[in-house]
Scaffold this motif. Structure first.
Motif, mmCIF file in Angstrom:
data_model
loop_
_atom_site.group_PDB
_atom_site.id
_atom_site.type_symbol
_atom_site.label_atom_id
_atom_site.label_comp_id
_atom_site.label_asym_id
_atom_site.label_seq_id
_atom_site.Cartn_x
_atom_site.Cartn_y
_atom_site.Cartn_z
ATOM 1 N N GLY A 9 2.423 -14.892 7.394
ATOM 2 C CA GLY A 9 1.200 -14.370 6.770
ATOM 3 C C GLY A 9 1.106 -12.866 6.907
ATOM 4 N N ALA A 10 2.266 -12.203 6.983
ATOM 5 C CA ALA A 10 2.270 -10.750 7.237
ATOM 6 C C ALA A 10 2.050 -9.938 5.962
ATOM 7 C CB ALA A 10 3.604 -10.348 7.878
ATOM 8 N N SER A 11 1.923 -10.618 4.828
ATOM 9 C CA SER A 11 1.742 -9.879 3.568
ATOM 10 C C SER A 11 0.289 -9.528 3.304
ATOM 11 C CB SER A 11 2.295 -10.715 2.410
ATOM 12 O OG SER A 11 1.747 -12.016 2.457
ATOM 13 N N SER A 12 -0.616 -9.915 4.192
ATOM 14 C CA SER A 12 -2.042 -9.702 3.911
ATOM 15 C C SER A 12 -2.856 -9.800 5.200
ATOM 16 C CB SER A 12 -2.506 -10.782 2.915
ATOM 17 O OG SER A 12 -3.870 -10.648 2.620
ATOM 18 N N LEU A 14 -4.992 -10.435 8.327
ATOM 19 C CA LEU A 14 -4.784 -10.377 9.779
ATOM 20 C C LEU A 14 -3.314 -10.286 10.153
ATOM 21 C CD1 LEU A 14 -7.545 -12.889 10.759
ATOM 22 C CD2 LEU A 14 -7.204 -10.687 11.870
ATOM 23 N N ASN A 35 4.404 -13.288 -1.032
ATOM 24 C CA ASN A 35 4.385 -12.219 -2.026
ATOM 25 C C ASN A 35 5.253 -11.046 -1.552
ATOM 26 O OD1 ASN A 35 3.339 -9.628 -3.167
ATOM 27 N ND2 ASN A 35 2.093 -11.058 -4.354
ATOM 28 N N ALA A 86 -0.211 -17.426 8.853
ATOM 29 C CA ALA A 86 -0.368 -17.835 7.448
ATOM 30 C C ALA A 86 -1.379 -18.976 7.340
ATOM 31 C CB ALA A 86 0.976 -18.284 6.877
ATOM 32 N N GLY A 87 -2.241 -18.873 6.360
ATOM 33 C CA GLY A 87 -3.213 -19.939 6.159
ATOM 34 C C GLY A 87 -3.952 -19.747 4.858
ATOM 35 N N PRO A 182 -10.919 -16.357 15.147
ATOM 36 C CA PRO A 182 -11.791 -15.268 14.700
ATOM 37 C C PRO A 182 -13.074 -15.807 14.064
ATOM 38 C CG PRO A 182 -9.597 -15.163 13.668
ATOM 39 C CD PRO A 182 -9.761 -16.526 14.270
ATOM 40 N N THR A 187 -10.953 -9.692 5.086
ATOM 41 C CA THR A 187 -9.623 -9.825 4.480
ATOM 42 C C THR A 187 -9.806 -10.450 3.093
ATOM 43 O OG1 THR A 187 -9.319 -12.085 5.218
ATOM 44 C CG2 THR A 187 -8.644 -10.357 6.774
ATOM 45 N N MET A 189 -8.995 -13.308 2.264
ATOM 46 C CA MET A 189 -9.486 -14.674 2.453
ATOM 47 C C MET A 189 -11.018 -14.690 2.542
ATOM 48 S SD MET A 189 -8.809 -17.508 5.465
ATOM 49 C CE MET A 189 -7.160 -17.966 5.008
HETATM 50 N N1 LIG Z 1 -10.486 -13.721 7.503
HETATM 51 C C1 LIG Z 1 -11.263 -14.491 8.241
HETATM 52 O O1 LIG Z 1 -12.495 -14.330 8.239
HETATM 53 C C2 LIG Z 1 -10.661 -15.555 9.114
HETATM 54 C C3 LIG Z 1 -11.505 -16.204 10.018
HETATM 55 C C4 LIG Z 1 -10.970 -17.194 10.842
HETATM 56 C C5 LIG Z 1 -9.631 -17.513 10.786
HETATM 57 N N2 LIG Z 1 -8.839 -16.877 9.872
HETATM 58 C C6 LIG Z 1 -7.428 -17.265 9.841
HETATM 59 O O2 LIG Z 1 -6.610 -16.123 9.968
HETATM 60 C C7 LIG Z 1 -5.363 -16.345 9.316
HETATM 61 C C8 LIG Z 1 -5.088 -15.166 8.389
HETATM 62 O O3 LIG Z 1 -6.094 -15.146 7.379
HETATM 63 P P1 LIG Z 1 -6.457 -13.837 6.552
HETATM 64 O O4 LIG Z 1 -7.908 -13.688 6.587
HETATM 65 O O5 LIG Z 1 -5.582 -12.729 6.978
HETATM 66 O O6 LIG Z 1 -6.078 -14.344 5.073
HETATM 67 P P2 LIG Z 1 -5.329 -13.633 3.863
HETATM 68 O O7 LIG Z 1 -5.625 -12.190 3.829
HETATM 69 O O8 LIG Z 1 -5.652 -14.469 2.674
HETATM 70 O O9 LIG Z 1 -3.793 -13.826 4.244
HETATM 71 C C9 LIG Z 1 -3.222 -15.102 4.294
HETATM 72 C C10 LIG Z 1 -1.744 -14.957 4.546
HETATM 73 O O10 LIG Z 1 -1.178 -16.271 4.589
HETATM 74 C C11 LIG Z 1 -0.052 -16.307 3.735
HETATM 75 N N3 LIG Z 1 0.140 -17.626 3.145
HETATM 76 C C12 LIG Z 1 -0.763 -18.430 2.541
HETATM 77 N N4 LIG Z 1 -0.166 -19.539 2.100
HETATM 78 C C13 LIG Z 1 1.151 -19.436 2.424
HETATM 79 C C14 LIG Z 1 2.280 -20.256 2.236
HETATM 80 N N5 LIG Z 1 2.198 -21.448 1.621
HETATM 81 N N6 LIG Z 1 3.480 -19.816 2.705
HETATM 82 C C15 LIG Z 1 3.598 -18.631 3.311
HETATM 83 N N7 LIG Z 1 2.561 -17.797 3.529
HETATM 84 C C16 LIG Z 1 1.350 -18.203 3.089
HETATM 85 C C17 LIG Z 1 -0.358 -15.308 2.646
HETATM 86 O O11 LIG Z 1 0.855 -14.930 2.034
HETATM 87 P P3 LIG Z 1 0.955 -14.549 0.461
HETATM 88 O O12 LIG Z 1 -0.341 -13.879 0.107
HETATM 89 O O13 LIG Z 1 2.142 -13.659 0.427
HETATM 90 O O14 LIG Z 1 1.118 -15.831 -0.242
HETATM 91 C C18 LIG Z 1 -1.024 -14.199 3.440
HETATM 92 O O15 LIG Z 1 -0.056 -13.361 4.003
HETATM 93 C C19 LIG Z 1 -5.495 -17.669 8.563
HETATM 94 O O16 LIG Z 1 -4.859 -18.678 9.305
HETATM 95 C C20 LIG Z 1 -7.000 -17.890 8.521
HETATM 96 O O17 LIG Z 1 -7.338 -19.243 8.422
HETATM 97 C C21 LIG Z 1 -9.319 -15.909 9.048
#
Ligand SMILES: NC(=O)c1ccc[n+]([C@@H]2O[C@H](COP(=O)([O-])OP(=O)(O)OC[C@H]3O[C@@H](n4cnc5c(N)ncnc54)[C@H](OP(=O)(O)O)[C@@H]3O)[C@@H](O)[C@H]2O)c1
Length: 258
Positions: A9-12, A14, A35, A86-87, A182, A187, A189
């Motif tokens: 999940g390093a492309s976006s 957290l 991506n 990644a999520g 978190p 982000t 997401m």
């Molecule tokens: N943001 C929040 O408020 C929040 C709160 C609690 C927990 N989290 C958790 O924190 C983590 C990171 O979330 P974020 O907010 O940073 O989300 P984000 O900006 O949407 O980033 C998600 C990352 O996961 C990757 N990903 C998604 N589906 C994938 C797949 N099938 N294979 C490989 N990579 C995949 C994406 O890659 P591509 O874009 O390249 O596909 C992207 O790098 C997640 O597990 C999320 O549930 C986030």
């Protein structure tokens, strides 16, 4: 301090913020995402800070491709820390209905199986070396499930349970397992749905907190503290009060899930 670090999940969001937080001279980073363009941006920023970077556009659901990248990376730079960030999330498309079954299945596949595919090839090597850190990503939603995201909350609760179980299991082998929970982090997401998002923080701030938690080998790295305490305490409220509190977190999908 961990030097050879792999982050999914390093492309976006957290994952990217963590890559930049950990980048520096002496660090070797393995960066995963789907991506390529956004992954390259993260890699470039990490290299600017002095890190050696290997990246690959791989879907975390592709078990063989994940295994192949991880074992190759580990052979060249034994992994000190593996972070399964990644999520995907999902808000029910029809208010008042649970999610479509097919999309829920996809979400579980990415969030659960994807995390397993990330850590499973490396955990035995770490245990043999009697060193290493495994980091899974839960959420405060694991403790306080928002009404419009039942599958997402369930996937995160499963990851918290998995992390705590393996933490106890691997302790004797010198491997530390942590789960990051978190609250709201700004982000893509979090931007994909609208809801009340109290105490939202930047990904950079979140990455610093995660790093501090990992330095201390904490079991649960949850933040911000007031929201974590509220999420834990609401579990003990009478049902009517708990339900009323959680209805403040009704959500509507704003952007399609990417
Ligand atoms: N943001 C929040 O408020 C929040 C709160 C609690 C927990 N989290 C958790 O924190 C983590 C990171 O979330 P974020 O907010 O940073 O989300 P984000 O900006 O949407 O980033 C998600 C990352 O996961 C990757 N990903 C998604 N589906 C994938 C797949 N099938 N294979 C490989 N990579 C995949 C994406 O890659 P591509 O874009 O390249 O596909 C992207 O790098 C997640 O597990 C999320 O549930 C986030």
């Amino acid at each position: 301090m961990a030097r050879n670090i792999v982050i999914s999940g390093a492309s976006s969001g957290l994952g990217r913020a963590l890559a930049i937080e950990f980048a520096g001279p002496g660090a070797t980073l393995g960066l995963l995402g789907r991506n390529s363009e956004r992954l390259d941006e993260t890699a470039a920023r990490a290299r600017e800070k002095g890190a050696v970077v290997r990246s690959a556009a791989v879907d975390v659901r592709d078990r063989d491709a994940m295994r192949s990248f991880l074992l190759d990376f580990d052979a060249a730079a034994p992994i000190d820390c593996i972070i399964a960030s990644a999520g995907v999330t999902m808000v029910t498309p029809v208010p008042g209905e649970v999610e479509d079954l097919t999309r829920a299945e996809e979400l579980f596949d990415v969030n659960l199986n994807g995390a397993m595919n990330t850590i499973a090839p490396i955990a035995p090597l770490m245990r043999r070396r009697r060193a290493g850190q495994i980091v899974l990503f839960g959420s405060l939603a694991a403790f306080a499930p928002p009404p419009d995201s039942p599958s997402y909350a369930a996937s995160k609760a499963a990851l918290v349970a998995f992390a705590l179980a393996t933490r106890a299991l691997y302790r004797a082998d010198g491997v530390s397992v942590s789960v990051v929970c978190p609250g709201f982090v700004d982000t893509p997401m979090a931007g994909s749905y609208s809801s009340w998002k109290p105490l939202m923080m930047s990904p950079e701030d979140a990455a610093r907190r995660i790093r501090r938690g990992l330095d201390r080998r904490k079991a649960i790295i949850a933040f911000p503290l007031p929201l974590y305490l509220a999420a834990r305490c609401q579990q003990w409220l009478p049902d009517s009060l708990r339900t009323a509190a959680m209805l403040r977190f009704r959500a509507v999908q704003r952007l399609p899930v990417r």
